[in-house]
Scaffold this active site. Sequence first.
Site, PDB file in Angstrom:
ATOM      1  CB  ILE A   1     -15.049  -6.019  27.280  1.00 28.91           C
ATOM      2  CG1 ILE A   1     -14.008  -5.180  26.525  1.00 28.91           C
ATOM      3  CG2 ILE A   1     -15.371  -7.295  26.495  1.00 28.91           C
ATOM      4  CD1 ILE A   1     -14.423  -4.643  25.178  1.00 28.91           C
TER       5      ILE A   1
ATOM      6  CD  GLN B   1     -18.650  -8.686  16.349  1.00 26.90           C
ATOM      7  OE1 GLN B   1     -18.776  -7.643  15.723  1.00 26.90           O
ATOM      8  NE2 GLN B   1     -19.016  -9.833  15.842  1.00 26.90           N
TER       9      GLN B   1
ATOM     10  CB  THR C   1     -19.799 -11.985  22.090  1.00 24.95           C
ATOM     11  OG1 THR C   1     -19.938 -11.114  23.208  1.00 24.95           O
ATOM     12  CG2 THR C   1     -20.667 -13.216  22.319  1.00 24.95           C
TER      13      THR C   1
ATOM     14  CG  PHE D   1     -19.362  -7.954   7.223  1.00 25.65           C
ATOM     15  CD1 PHE D   1     -18.785  -8.091   8.472  1.00 25.65           C
ATOM     16  CD2 PHE D   1     -19.693  -9.089   6.503  1.00 25.65           C
ATOM     17  CE1 PHE D   1     -18.532  -9.352   8.998  1.00 25.65           C
ATOM     18  CE2 PHE D   1     -19.444 -10.355   7.021  1.00 25.65           C
ATOM     19  CZ  PHE D   1     -18.857 -10.491   8.270  1.00 25.65           C
TER      20      PHE D   1
ATOM     21  CB  VAL E   1     -16.276  -4.515  20.195  1.00 25.20           C
ATOM     22  CG1 VAL E   1     -16.052  -3.939  21.585  1.00 25.20           C
ATOM     23  CG2 VAL E   1     -17.526  -5.385  20.181  1.00 25.20           C
ATOM     24  N   GLY E   2     -17.501  -3.719  16.989  1.00 28.39           N
ATOM     25  CA  GLY E   2     -17.743  -4.461  15.753  1.00 28.39           C
ATOM     26  C   GLY E   2     -16.832  -4.112  14.604  1.00 28.39           C
ATOM     27  CD  GLU E   3     -18.730  -0.579  11.647  1.00 22.53           C
ATOM     28  OE1 GLU E   3     -18.636  -0.111  10.513  1.00 22.53           O
ATOM     29  OE2 GLU E   3     -19.586  -0.210  12.458  1.00 22.53           O
TER      30      GLU E   3
HETATM   31 MO1  MOS Z   1     -21.325  -1.415   9.364  1.00 25.35          MO
HETATM   32  S1  MOS Z   1     -20.388  -0.839   7.605  1.00 25.35           S
HETATM   33  O1  MOS Z   1     -21.891   0.089   9.890  1.00 25.35           O
HETATM   34  O2  MOS Z   1     -22.504  -2.569   8.962  1.00 25.35           O
END
Ligand code: MOS
Length: 777
Positions: A669, A678, A674, A282, A742-744
């Site tokens: 996607i 996320q 996965t 994170f 897609v992570g944040e």
């Molecule tokens: Mo993220 S805050 O760019 O690991």
Amino acid sequence: MNLIEQAKQAVQGVSQAVMTKAVAMAPDSWVPGGQPDPLMHSKHGLVGAPVSRLDGPLKVTGQAPFAAEFRLPDMVYAALAYSTIAKGRIQLLDVARAEKAPGVVLVMTYLNAPRLSPPPLFLTEEKAAAGDNLPVMQDDRIHWNGQPIALVLAATQEQADHAASLISATYLMEEAQTSIAAARAAGTKPSHFMGQPLHNKSGDAEAALAEAPFKVDTTYTTPRHNHNPIELHALTLAWQGDFLRIHDAQQLVAHSAFTLSRVFDMPEEKVVITSPYVGGGFGCKSLWQHQILAAAAARMAGRPVRLTLSREGVYRIVGGRSPTEQRVALGADADGKLTALIHSGLTVKTPYNAMPEPFILPTRSAYATENILLDVRHVELDMLGNTFMRAPGEAVGTFALESAMDELAEKLGMDPIELRLRNEPEKDPTSGLTFSARHIAQAWRTGAERFGWHRRKPVPGTVREGEWLVGMGCAMATYPYYRMPGGAARLTLTRDGHVSVDVAVHEMGMGTATVQSQVTAERLGLPLDMISFNYGDSTLPGLIMAGGSQQTAATGASILAAYDALKKELLALAGNSSPLAGLKPDEVGSRDAGLCKLDEPDRYDSYAAILGRARRDEVRVEASPPPPLETMHWSMHSHGAMFCEARVNVVTGEPRISRFLGSFDCGRILNPKTAASQFRGGIIMGLGLALMEETQFDERKGRIMNANLADYHVPVHLDVPEIDVIWTDIPDPHTPMGARGVGEIGITGTGAAVANAIYNATGKRIRDLPITLDKLL
Ligand code: MOS
């Protein structure tokens, strides 16, 4: 053979390997500013397939080694003691009892620590990874409350912890700046993020606001947050001669290895970091003082060291998200068209890092308006260096912006989705660039239908079920597409059609190895089980961090570049008897473990045949993708529409989230399984931001008071409702595989969707996070 010897051999193997360096100048598949890649952008085969995580079985059977699980011969355990003042000098440091405690091998303090260079600060040079650039344990100075003052090595963890508890210090205190109000009175500074001023201005927003018939002008505040990945920051390391080998929990292996080499004044290749599995990152699994101190102590003691920070230690040593105070002022005409948009305010950093919380970032490309003023200023405090935390900027910036949009919609008597759709920009309102792809209107429509938005009652406080007031709220989600420079990948194809992919990327649980194996297999026309994906090792090619939601695009672009180099190499080896003789690389593609002419698939030559005729066992290529110029051509962002149903107890004020839907527009996607995870993970973290998370910082002493998971609340299973996620799945023509991050994005918009739902339920507008029950009574 022990791990150190293995690592040394691996390093030698890498340097001795004869690699075909091929810089892919113009891959036919995809170039920034070029045409979409027909193979990778279309959903077929393994692209878009819900492949289960390849690392799943290893993890659930306990066979996946995490950083604190490596065991080295003769290893000792480390524990840290922390300062209890924010600024000053150590007067007396009493380590006598600790040194005599059972099992103790070494007590390291500023008095005996080796001389070290300050760590290069993240973002200040290409490969830097450090969260601050302070010289810790190099003199008697204290820079923050919680700074390590001693490191103990002992035969067991318990002995190290015990000995560390016996260390006491007295200080010559100096006046520390730990109050935001006092620092603000002394003056604020303009903020920069990644080299750019956090300031945008066009038109005259204040004048337009003054004239606007409908307006809101309000202040929103968000607190400090601390990182709490399940896996504590940990490492196991050893020196062998002048070689430093670290098993670490990392989201930037290559950057961190470089940074440590600078601290210890060593050649870069003498530091090797591996990080095969990471229990959550994170933004916080970078380089902090604990790796430096552990390496220094290991060298002094001549023993391998394992250091696992305690949960409190993570709060003392690893930075978190800064507090913000944000003004959002919106002016609109009677049709709801925005005539003024102001988003400005204050955040906090330290003098020794470079991370003001950039909360205006989401507003830059959010809504069409001619008069816009965005501005971030900060004060500097004597505190632990703050850092990146999932969607830095967007997570808290969308809380303010999207709460204000909800407030404006009510003033206009307009549905909040309709207000947003009326202000959809045709071009990026601050950069003037065309959007690479923006299907947020579709995300709003499909999300609203699926969520049952039409059942929302516009008048707050009108739906009650027993003791519970029920409401619905929505908010926009957004996070930029990034692809940082420095990508590279190596492919090794053997005659039996097996491919090894080597790239120094990270698996923090998001599915990196799985998705990139899918990309490789699809590109090379191979089954998934013929791909070995090697990552999490600083000796591998590429400078690709797991950050900025860019790892997938950056890694995929690197693999596609290496594939182009591979095609060139194979065509050269194929010879005149090949059905492919005379063809150029961009005329061929892959199918069925071989190459074929793109528009004449029957002209086919298998990898086995090509390598067999050339009497080669394998072909190895390494290549870098083109520089990330796509973000200069287009405004590139992931988008989403968030929907929340909240319940507030009329007796206790307790807020509960009963339903949540995220409707996303993030390009193709690549793996729905996965990606869904996320999205959900981001939303869960957003629920924590909305309702629970708050670092209690004692402004008198600059000390974090709730440095544990009993007092710092994060959502647990019972706090999380069923979370529905859907997506447009429309490929972005201008990214390597049609995919954006897609992570944040899941943590963005969630805070506002919750606040807006709580307002709709109760009529109480909470502008100060977290929304705890005391604010609702
Ligand atoms: Mo993220 S805050 O760019 O690991």
